[in-house]
Design a protein around this motif. Structure first.
Motif, mmCIF file in Angstrom:
data_model
loop_
_atom_site.group_PDB
_atom_site.id
_atom_site.type_symbol
_atom_site.label_atom_id
_atom_site.label_comp_id
_atom_site.label_asym_id
_atom_site.label_seq_id
_atom_site.Cartn_x
_atom_site.Cartn_y
_atom_site.Cartn_z
ATOM 1 N N SER A 85 1.728 -59.822 17.801
ATOM 2 C CA SER A 85 1.329 -59.235 19.041
ATOM 3 C C SER A 85 0.371 -58.223 18.788
ATOM 4 C CB SER A 85 2.582 -58.408 19.598
ATOM 5 O OG SER A 85 2.715 -57.210 19.022
ATOM 6 N N ASP A 87 0.292 -55.307 19.297
ATOM 7 C CA ASP A 87 0.715 -53.985 18.635
ATOM 8 C C ASP A 87 0.884 -54.485 17.027
ATOM 9 O OD1 ASP A 87 0.447 -52.672 20.961
ATOM 10 O OD2 ASP A 87 2.421 -53.019 21.617
ATOM 11 N N SER A 88 1.612 -55.209 16.829
ATOM 12 C CA SER A 88 2.154 -55.527 15.663
ATOM 13 C C SER A 88 0.769 -55.946 14.366
ATOM 14 C CB SER A 88 2.975 -56.440 15.441
ATOM 15 O OG SER A 88 2.520 -57.760 15.651
ATOM 16 N N PRO A 90 -2.983 -55.810 15.172
ATOM 17 C CA PRO A 90 -4.181 -55.636 16.013
ATOM 18 C C PRO A 90 -5.489 -56.267 15.384
ATOM 19 C CG PRO A 90 -3.733 -53.603 14.584
ATOM 20 C CD PRO A 90 -2.531 -54.600 14.599
ATOM 21 N N ARG A 99 -6.337 -58.918 24.009
ATOM 22 C CA ARG A 99 -5.057 -58.045 24.055
ATOM 23 C C ARG A 99 -4.439 -58.874 25.431
ATOM 24 N NH1 ARG A 99 -8.265 -54.456 21.533
ATOM 25 N NH2 ARG A 99 -8.482 -53.310 23.283
ATOM 26 N N GLU A 156 9.179 -56.825 18.138
ATOM 27 C CA GLU A 156 9.601 -55.667 19.067
ATOM 28 C C GLU A 156 10.398 -56.212 20.154
ATOM 29 O OE1 GLU A 156 7.953 -51.668 21.538
ATOM 30 O OE2 GLU A 156 6.567 -52.861 20.165
ATOM 31 N N LYS A 166 4.041 -52.018 30.752
ATOM 32 C CA LYS A 166 2.981 -52.133 29.726
ATOM 33 C C LYS A 166 1.711 -52.323 30.157
ATOM 34 C CE LYS A 166 1.857 -53.415 24.894
ATOM 35 N NZ LYS A 166 1.952 -51.992 24.226
ATOM 36 N N GLU A 170 -1.432 -49.977 30.592
ATOM 37 C CA GLU A 170 -2.584 -50.024 29.665
ATOM 38 C C GLU A 170 -3.629 -50.657 30.247
ATOM 39 O OE1 GLU A 170 -1.400 -51.454 25.879
ATOM 40 O OE2 GLU A 170 0.271 -50.411 25.426
#
Length: 306
Positions: A85, A87-88, A90, A99, A156, A166, A170
């Motif tokens: 992802s 987040d994991s 970048p 993203r 996650e 989210k 964001e």
């Protein structure tokens, strides 16, 4: 003249044949190039696009029967999402477009899997949603499949609700993204095919917003603008839209319809512009409806086992 053993001649012929084969280009950045389901850098969504092209028609109706019989590609895509992802990993997502495309596609792929898990999808109708959408969510009234963290993205745990939150937090600067998310229910945006990619994201989001907001399920306004009603989906993301308006140009009395107006049918745009106070009136939500869109089903077929 010395005669070469047969096995040597055969080996030589094989080497010549291999040398004549074209060199296939490799895809840089792949973790492991085993097949087309490998996670690539930057992250790609070609497996998801294949699922959409095979099992979703041009009216956004899912061919559930066929998808249930052949869910392998959907499962492969979900496996990709589970491992990686923004987040994991970048570096796999070098721009905000990469993203955002990931989170939108992930949301919609999970909804497709939820529908498949509860086939026929009418079973997901259980539970009463809030009678009116106000932008504030009554947690106790949400269906379990929406609020429970049953899914994994980038190692996650996520629920559909957490994923939506989210995006609200964001990506408020791209409010069209809220209308790219679908719950495959009446009043939610249609499932778009192909999926979203970083390269064409901004254009695709605007087209999707226009498609949804010009449908009968999105906005209801009478000629005198005595009442302005928005779909529960729009009201769900109203806080993000208002935040965008506050940051951009509507600092005084920002209302959701100020952002919606350019995407609406011409007649509704005219009402909003000409009726006094229509652009600043507090909208109300249409009743929440968890009823799924009509199920595509071939005639005279039976449901396969498993």
């Amino acid at each position: 003249m010395r005669i070469q053993p047969l096995w040597r001649l055969s080996l030589f012929a094989c080497l010549l044949a291999l040398a004549s084969l074209p060199v296939l280009p490799t895809r840089t950045g792949a973790e492991t190039i085993l097949n087309d389901s490998a996670v690539l850098k930057p992250f790609e969504h070609h497996v998801w696009n294949e699922v959409l092209n095979r099992f979703v028609d041009n009216d956004s109706q899912v061919q559930w029967l066929y998808l249930r019989a052949s869910p392998e590609r959907l499962n492969q895509y979900l496996s990709q999402l589970q491992r990686v992802s923004p987040d994991s990993h970048p570096t796999f997502f070098p721009t905000w477009q990469h993203r955002l495309a990931y989170w939108i596609n992930a949301h919609n792929a999970l909804m497709l899997r939820i529908g498949l898990n509860h086939y026929p999808p009418a079973q997901l109708t259980a539970g009463n949603g809030p009678e009116q959408a106000t932008g504030k969510t009554d947690w106790l009234l949400l269906p379990d499949w929406l609020k429970e963290p049953r899914y994994t993205l980038g190692n996650e745990p996520y629920s559909i609700f957490k994923l939506q939150e989210k995006l609200l937090k964001e990506f408020y600067f791209a409010p069209e993204a809220y209308l790219a998310l679908t719950t495959l229910t009446v009043g939610s945006p249609p499932l778009r095919k192909p999926g979203y990619s970083a390269k064409t994201l901004e254009t695709d989001l605007k087209q999707q917003a226009e498609r949804f907001l010009q449908s009968a399920n999105a906005v209801a306004v009478d000629g005198g603008c005595q009442q302005l009603r928005l779909s529960a989906h729009i009201m769900r993301f109203a806080p993000g839209i208002v935040q965008y308006l506050q940051a951009e140009k509507y600092r005084q009395q920002p209302q959701v319809q100020q952002w919606l107006r350019p995407y609406l049918p011409a007649a509704q745009q005219q009402v909003l512009l000409t009726q006094p106070g229509c652009l600043t009136r507090q909208a109300v939500g249409l009743p929440m409806n968890w009823q799924w869109i009509p199920v595509w089903m071939p005639v005279e077929t039976t449901l396969p086992d498993g």
